[in-house]
Design an enzyme around this catalytic site. Structure first.
Site, PDB file in Angstrom:
ATOM      1  CG  HIS A   1       1.056  26.027  20.835  1.00 50.38           C
ATOM      2  ND1 HIS A   1       1.894  26.940  20.249  1.00 50.38           N
ATOM      3  CD2 HIS A   1       1.149  26.238  22.174  1.00 50.38           C
ATOM      4  CE1 HIS A   1       2.485  27.669  21.185  1.00 50.38           C
ATOM      5  NE2 HIS A   1       2.046  27.265  22.367  1.00 50.38           N
TER       6      HIS A   1
ATOM      7  CE  LYS B   1     -18.946  -3.301  29.383  1.00 55.10           C
ATOM      8  NZ  LYS B   1     -19.138  -3.303  30.830  1.00 55.10           N
TER       9      LYS B   1
ATOM     10  CD  GLU C   1     -19.015   5.025  33.672  1.00 56.39           C
ATOM     11  OE1 GLU C   1     -18.669   4.286  32.736  1.00 56.39           O
ATOM     12  OE2 GLU C   1     -18.503   4.952  34.807  1.00 56.39           O
TER      13      GLU C   1
END
Ligand code: PA5
Length: 424
Positions: free
Chosen positions: A299, A414, A278
């Protein structure tokens, strides 16, 4: 307390050639003269924090000690990740002392909420809601539902004891609601952004409620302030790390994978991802922060790191002394052929895996490795590590000519979501 090693990173530039640029970034940070200077309250916070509020945090934790089975911490992003990273690193993942800590208000998942709701039904609960704006939708939705649940379970007076709000000191929906309902409130300082806020009440209150010694955390934080206040690259490992990142980016490495060998540090990596992602990812710039827990992810992701596209470098976040250790047992029959490890410490095996992997990735795979080593996973180290990463991040991002303290891009989704949800 924290060591930084570039000897496995194959840096093609000299870190110390960046001294002038680093000194400028350091001055901008300390003199509040750089981009985003309204949000550098964290720089002096190890000394300037509100001691009266700090005592209130400890008093609240003491008052509620033994009164809850489950501590609900309701928040998202910067109002969530630091507290979870801290609690998991210091207490481990299966801590047997109460309270159990459940993080909520960090997702829209209906299944997640309903499962937590059913799980806490017959348990004694304390709720810490954390939101600077007070309007974050995930947090506000969960908080309303939990508040109603608690109001059914407890009297108004008991709710006033059991609900604690961390928010803006004077403004906002949550502050108004808390004052009206009579909840005790704690402050998110105006000049500290979410991702730099873990050692304000945002993280300290959940830590204290979870039984963590926050005096020791702040001691490590203050120690880091002293150790890292010198801009000289020869003595400042946080700034060396800041520069090494930029050098590796210049070498074409577009992703940084933070690797830990301790599952209880997986959330440290999530917190670190927010801090760097950010702060840096804007204006089409930045290194993509990603993470892995080894040997588990060897793995799965191990194949890509070893032989895939040469786009990433690893930053190992290593721990010298584990919180717990044991000895691998011998077996008379040795049916599993594991006796070659009999008598060895479990942590020694982990460290050998680390050494072998470093060699495989660096030497055979040609993947640069930076190494950050911490002494342990205890309180002082946590506080120290936070300041180390804060400073490394801010200076590294200033070196990129980006403002490390805003996040304009997070508003876009948003806006669309609110349109779809019918919010005015
Ligand atoms: O770093 C940030 O600004 C974000 O991650 C916020 O902390 C997050 O969106 C939560 O915001 P608020 O504390 O206002 O609820």
């Amino acid at each position: 307390m924290i060591k930084f090693d570039t000897s496995h990173a194959h840096l093609q530039e000299n870190i110390f050639d960046y001294q002038q640029a680093v000194t400028l970034a350091h001055t901008q940070l300390h003199e509040k003269s750089g981009a985003g200077n309204d949000f550098v309250g964290w720089v002096e916070w190890p000394n300037s924090y509100d001691h009266e509020e700090f005592e209130r945090i400890k008093a609240a934790a003491k008052r509620l000690e033994g009164q809850c089975d489950v501590l609900l911490v309701c928040g998202i992003g910067g109002s969530y990740l630091g507290a979870r990273a801290a609690i998991e690193m210091m207490r481990g993942l299966y801590c047997q002392t109460k309270p159990e800590v459940i993080f909520i208000g960090n997702t829209f998942s209906s299944t997640y909420f309903k499962q937590v709701e059913a799980y806490i039904q017959d348990k004694e609960i304390v709720l810490n809601v954390i939101s600077k704006s007070g309007t974050t939708t995930e947090t506000a939705m969960a908080f309303r539902m939990l508040k109603q649940l608690m109001e059914k379970k407890y009297s108004k007076e008991e709710c006033q004891k059991r609900i604690l709000a961390t928010t803006d000191k004077a403004r906002g929906t949550l502050k108004e609601l808390a004052d009206k309902e009579g909840y005790e409130t704690f402050v998110i300082p105006d000049d500290i952004g979410g991702r730099y806020s873990v050692l304000t009440a945002v993280g300290l209150l959940p830590m204290a409620l979870a039984g963590i010694d926050i005096d020791a955390v702040m001691k490590g934080f203050a120690q880091a302030y002293e150790d890292l206040k010198n801009p000289d690259l020869h003595v400042n490992p946080a700034y060396q790390y800041a520069v090494a990142r930029r050098i590796l980016e210049n070498q074409g490495k577009d992703a940084e994978m933070l690797v830990t060998y301790e599952p209880q540090m997986a959330m440290i990596a999530e917190w670190w991802k927010q801090l760097f992602g950010e702060s840096e990812g804007k204006e089409g710039k930045g290194i993509l922060p990603c993470s892995a827990t080894f040997s588990t992810d060897l793995h799965s992701l191990g194949q890509f790191i070893q032989e895939g596209k040469k786009m990433l470098y690893e930053t190992l976040l290593l721990v010298e002394t584990p919180t717990l250790d044991g000895t691998f047992p011998s077996d008379g029959e040795n049916l599993d052929n594991m006796n070659y490890l009999a008598g060895k410490s479990l942590d020694w095996v982990n460290k050998m895996a680390c050494q072998g992997t470093l060699e495989a990735h660096e030497v055979t795979g040609n993947v640069p490795n930076l190494i950050i080593t911490m002494p342990d996973m205890k309180e002082e180290t946590f506080g120290y590590m936070c300041y180390f990463f804060f400073k490394a991040c801010a200076v590294s991002v200033y070196l990129l000519n980006v403002n490390p303290f805003n996040q304009p891009g997070v508003e876009v989704y948003k806006k669309n979501m609110f349109r779809l949800l019918g919010k005015n």
